[in-house]
Scaffold this active site. Structure first.
Site, short mmCIF file in Angstrom:
data_model
loop_
_atom_site.label_atom_id
_atom_site.label_comp_id
_atom_site.label_asym_id
_atom_site.label_seq_id
_atom_site.Cartn_x
_atom_site.Cartn_y
_atom_site.Cartn_z
N HIS A 84 0.84 -1.21 -0.03
CA HIS A 84 0.04 -0.05 -0.21
C HIS A 84 1.04 1.26 0.00
CE1 HIS A 84 0.63 0.68 4.34
NE2 HIS A 84 0.54 -0.52 4.38
N CYS A 92 2.73 -5.16 6.58
CA CYS A 92 2.42 -4.92 5.05
C CYS A 92 3.83 -4.29 4.45
CB CYS A 92 1.40 -3.89 4.94
SG CYS A 92 -0.23 -4.16 5.21
#
Length: 261
Positions: free
Chosen positions: A218, A228
């Site tokens: 992201h 992430c």
């Protein structure tokens, strides 16, 4: 008939005809008189024509397809044979939250070729793990498919299925106190403990809730993540436009030591 053999046969024929033509020599030369010697015969057929073994000539070696640098045999074996796109995230160290993010394409004869400069990236605040569990704040090590994308912003032109909606609104602050707003403007789901072919917002966990999930690529928020991998917004757009499901893209992620196994 090969040209190299004609002089030999003509010379042989001359020798056979000499006794016959000498009796009726139109010049009046007597038998046993001076004659013109037959021309020398040169044999250029090489040693094999005389029974000597020819030296075998080895065919040129086929070029070895290029490999992705820094990946060991275990990691390479985990990449599907039909994958032609790979994202490689190299963590600086097992406990580091910074990494580099590089794109590769596999060509039929040349093998893997790097197609981007290494991009700066963040990963889990506590680094990497080979056994990710919920809330351990580490990014999972391994090779995972990239099949689904989405975001708060409209599709920037990806070939992946793209889910746009308010469900990608990011709120709150990160581990360094930085605001998370805009972090999910663009996301690509990493197929760790999720069901491929669904929106990144699908919370199905095939390995169980305790193994965590929701691991995405992201937009970077100027700090480490909870597991992430994050990139700048321009690089996220470039990634989304590059990924092609027909090429079976994967992400290869982990610290440099783990990737080298």
């Amino acid at each position: 008939m090969p040209a190299s053999r004609r002089p030999r046969l003509l010379a042989a024929a001359t020798l056979l005809l000499l006794p016959l033509t000498a009796c009726a020599d139109p010049t009046g030369a007597r038998e046993g008189g001076p004659r013109t010697a037959p021309p020398a015969v040169r044999d250029d057929r090489g040693p094999a024509a005389h029974g000597a073994p020819a030296t075998p000539v080895a065919p040129p070696a086929a070029p070895v397809p290029a490999r992705i640098p820094g990946l060991g045999p275990e990691t390479r074996a985990a990449i599907p044979r039909d994958s032609r796109q790979a994202v490689v995230v190299r963590g600086d160290a097992p406990d580091s939250d910074t990494s580099t993010f590089t794109l590769y394409e596999r060509h039929p004869t040349e093998g893997w070729q790097q197609v981007s400069d290494p991009w700066p990236a963040h990963n889990g605040v506590k680094g990497w793990t080979g056994h990710h569990v919920q809330d351990d704040l580490r990014s999972p090590i391994g090779v995972f498919g990239l099949t689904d994308a989405g975001g708060l912003l409209p599709d920037p032109g990806t070939k992946l299925p793209y889910d746009q909606g308010d469900g990608f609104t990011a709120t709150g602050t990160g581990t360094m106190g930085e605001p998370l707003a805009g972090s999910f403007d663009y996301v690509v789901a990493i197929n760790y403990n999720r069901r491929p072919g669904t929106t990144p917002l699908d919370w199905t966990r095939p390995l169980g809730e305790h193994r965590g999930g929701g691991i995405w690529i992201h937009v970077d928020h100027d700090g480490p993540t909870q597991g992430c991998v994050s990139l700048t917004k321009p690089h996220m757009r470039e990634l989304l436009q590059w990924l092609d499901p027909a090429h079976r893209p994967v992400i290869v992620m982990g610290d440099v030591t783990s990737l080298g196994r």
